[in-house]
Design an enzyme around this catalytic site. Structure first.
Site, PDB file in Angstrom:
ATOM      1  N   ASN A 158      36.254  44.219  47.684  1.00  0.00           N
ATOM      2  CA  ASN A 158      35.665  45.556  47.860  1.00  0.00           C
ATOM      3  C   ASN A 158      34.302  45.736  47.188  1.00  0.00           C
ATOM      4  O   ASN A 158      33.478  46.511  47.671  1.00  0.00           O
ATOM      5  CB  ASN A 158      36.648  46.659  47.465  1.00  0.00           C
ATOM      6  CG  ASN A 158      37.161  46.542  46.058  1.00  0.00           C
ATOM      7  OD1 ASN A 158      36.991  45.518  45.412  1.00  0.00           O
ATOM      8  ND2 ASN A 158      37.794  47.586  45.569  1.00  0.00           N
ATOM      9  N   GLU A 257      42.438  43.782  36.046  1.00  0.00           N
ATOM     10  CA  GLU A 257      41.987  45.078  36.569  1.00  0.00           C
ATOM     11  C   GLU A 257      42.745  45.275  37.871  1.00  0.00           C
ATOM     12  O   GLU A 257      42.405  44.663  38.883  1.00  0.00           O
ATOM     13  CB  GLU A 257      40.478  45.053  36.846  1.00  0.00           C
ATOM     14  CG  GLU A 257      39.608  44.865  35.630  1.00  0.00           C
ATOM     15  CD  GLU A 257      39.614  46.054  34.687  1.00  0.00           C
ATOM     16  OE1 GLU A 257      40.170  47.111  35.045  1.00  0.00           O
ATOM     17  OE2 GLU A 257      39.075  45.908  33.580  1.00  0.00           O
ATOM     18  N   CYS A 291      39.472  50.903  43.589  1.00  0.00           N
ATOM     19  CA  CYS A 291      40.658  51.202  42.765  1.00  0.00           C
ATOM     20  C   CYS A 291      40.444  52.511  42.007  1.00  0.00           C
ATOM     21  O   CYS A 291      41.399  53.143  41.576  1.00  0.00           O
ATOM     22  CB  CYS A 291      40.965  50.052  41.822  1.00  0.00           C
ATOM     23  SG  CYS A 291      39.540  49.540  40.878  1.00  0.00           S
ATOM     24  N   GLU A 465      36.474  45.871  30.936  1.00  0.00           N
ATOM     25  CA  GLU A 465      35.246  45.179  31.335  1.00  0.00           C
ATOM     26  C   GLU A 465      34.056  46.081  31.061  1.00  0.00           C
ATOM     27  O   GLU A 465      34.080  47.255  31.417  1.00  0.00           O
ATOM     28  CB  GLU A 465      35.303  44.810  32.828  1.00  0.00           C
ATOM     29  CG  GLU A 465      36.327  43.718  33.091  1.00  0.00           C
ATOM     30  CD  GLU A 465      36.325  43.205  34.524  1.00  0.00           C
ATOM     31  OE1 GLU A 465      36.055  43.991  35.447  1.00  0.00           O
ATOM     32  OE2 GLU A 465      36.586  42.007  34.703  1.00  0.00           O
TER      33      GLU A 465
END
Ligand code: ADP
Length: 484
Positions: A158, A257, A291, A465
């Protein structure tokens, strides 16, 4: 590099130990443009043999790379940042061609990914350590930080550039070598990024890339190698759990993640214009394929009419089409599977009483397009309240009390991000504290930022992150006791 999509200029091979190479079998797999169904490239299809060569190269390179100077690593990242910026149009064109997002969004992603490289070029020289004394005063405690070692990086389709940059940059800054497997749907952007790192002077063997149509065979070779010390994964919770189990066998450090199911909460006192603007970004960025996308809109009953009407109007005005064309605001979904899922989620919600305010259809013609959609009166037992929609569909449910909406918002196994719109600072802080998520947006629909720690709690993942702590994911602490 040229400034527009140029199939002849693409890198389509594996990159192992500083050299572009074909798969030993000669196998390739096709990359499709989701707006046109055109095959835009054939990419080398690596298997366990190439995966083994890649992790061995990373293992061999680790000792020297781990001893490189912080300034050397910072300079490579800085040069890569400048090259990414200089090649913005080229990278954006590749991303739009293989992933579908509109060019303007692709350029935005290039800027965000580049910022990650600049951020970690600045962090590379500030790793630091600590120094203290034992409680009895007899020992000096010296704490140093060392690269964790060869890392396995696995990214989704994505955000083809940003997800790679967000993992590669801190690994380089920390002095780790890497094996990297980009998503099979969007390998071309990652390969272009790898070429940039090569041009920026990254030594051979530090970053190795294997594109493949057999993700599990390649990644299993790496997690089972005994060489890799860490895995950093972005993708579905389901695959994250598989990789955590694999990582357990070699006790590898893991950053995950994973999925989200973000609530977007509009309180009674919210500024509705701000909320609609935030909703457009939180829902429609990347066609909803993020997400962090707002998945469940909970709007106070006193303002749900006004919010829904204004939001649906803006959504209905969006221009849907091929992302490479000027004026396009919403591109196609990535593949047929995603489109089928969105269609079935909308049908399920409607069967449980939801009303369609706009959209709810598939446009004619090629491409995996779905018309941006707003549903209201969505029942909380609809499937789309309990799964990531990953498409341009907003599901609105009215609520009556703050306690009720907090209970609804937290009633999910995910905990990535929550959005809250209110003009009352006290309420904003209460929601920030009580939402079970790793990130909260107050009066904003965007939380991603290189200076901020991105990540979730519960089944949305492990680790962060970006931000100051992003580099820590790639470092080990060593403590040395010195008798004094
Ligand atoms: P999404 O639903 O966003 O496609 P996935 O979790 O399926 O997310 O994919 C994310 C990344 O994980 C991709 O690079 C994909 O190839 C990879 N992947 C998928 N299945 C596996 C697996 N069993 N083992 C290792 N990697 C996998």
């Amino acid at each position: 590099m040229s400034s527009s999509f140029d199939p002849s200029g693409l890198h389509t091979e594996l990159f192992i130990d500083g050299a572009w190479q074909k798969a030993a079998s000669g196998a390739t797999f096709p990359v499709e443009n989701p707006a046109t169904h055109e095959i835009i490239a054939h990419v080398a299809d690596g298997g366990p043999e190439e995966a083994r060569a890649a992790i061995e190269a990373a293992g061999r390179a680790q000792a020297a790379w781990g001893k490189s100077t912080p300034r050397e690593r910072a300079d490579i990242l800085r040069r890569a940042f400048e090259l990414v910026i200089a090649n913005t149009d080229h990278l954006a064109a590749i991303m739009t061609a293989e992933m579908g997002k509109p060019l303007a969004e692709a350029r935005g992603e290039v800027a965000y990914g580049a910022e990650m490289l600049r951020w970690f070029s600045e962090e590379a020289v500030r790793i630091g350590g600590d120094n203290t004394t034992s409680v009895d005063g007899n020992t000096r405690i010296m704490i140093t930080k060392e690269p964790i070692g060869p890392c396995v990086l696995v990214t989704p389709w994505n955000f083809p550039l940003a997800m790679g940059a967000r993992k590669i940059a801190p690994a380089i800054a920390a002095g780790c070598t890497m094996v990297f497997k980009p998503a099979e749907l969007t390998p071309l952007t990652s390969l272009a990024l790898v070429q940039i790192f090569r041009e920026a002077g990254l030594p051979d063997g530090v970053l190795n890339v294997v594109t493949t149509s057999s993700a599990s065979a390649v990644v299993e070779t790496w997690t089972g190698s005994g060489i890799a010390r860490k895995i950093s994964f972005t993708g579905s919770t389901q695959v994250g759990k598989i990789l955590l189990r694999q990582a357990a066998d070699n006790v590898m450090r893991s950053s995950m993640e994973l999925g989200g199911n973000a609530p977007f909460i509009v309180l009674a006192d919210a500024d509705i214009e701000k909320a609609v603007d935030g909703a457009m970004k939180a829902k429609m960025r990347n066609m909803g394929e993020a997400c962090t996308a707002a998945n469940r809109f909970y709007v106070h009953r006193t303002v749900v009419g006004e919010f829904s009407e204004k939001f649906a109007k803006k959504i209905s005005e969006l221009q849907v089409g091929n992302g490479a064309l000027a004026g396009t605001e919403v591109g196609p979904l990535i593949e047929q599977k995603g489109l089928d899922k969105v269609e079935s989620l909308v049908a399920d919600a409607v069967s449980k009483g939801a009303r369609i305010l706009t959209g709810g259809t598939r446009p004619e013609g090629p491409g995996y397009f779905y018309t941006p959609t707003v549903l209201t009166d969505v029942s909380i037992d609809s499937e789309l309240m309990n799964t990531e929609i990953f498409g341009p569909v907003a599901a609105i449910t009215p609520f009556d009390s703050e306690d009720e909406v907090l209970r609804l918002a937290n009633d999910t196994e995910w905990g990535l991000v929550g959005y809250v719109f209110t003009e009352n600072m006290g309420k904003a802080l209460r929601f920030s504290q009580e939402l079970e998520v790793g990130m909260v947006g107050i009066n904003t629909g965007v939380v991603s930022n290189p200076a901020a720690p991105f990540g979730g709690i519960k089944q949305s993942g492990l680790g962060r992150e970006g931000g100051k702590i992003g580099i820590e994911e790639f470092l080990e602490y060593k403590y040395t006791a010195i008798a004094i």
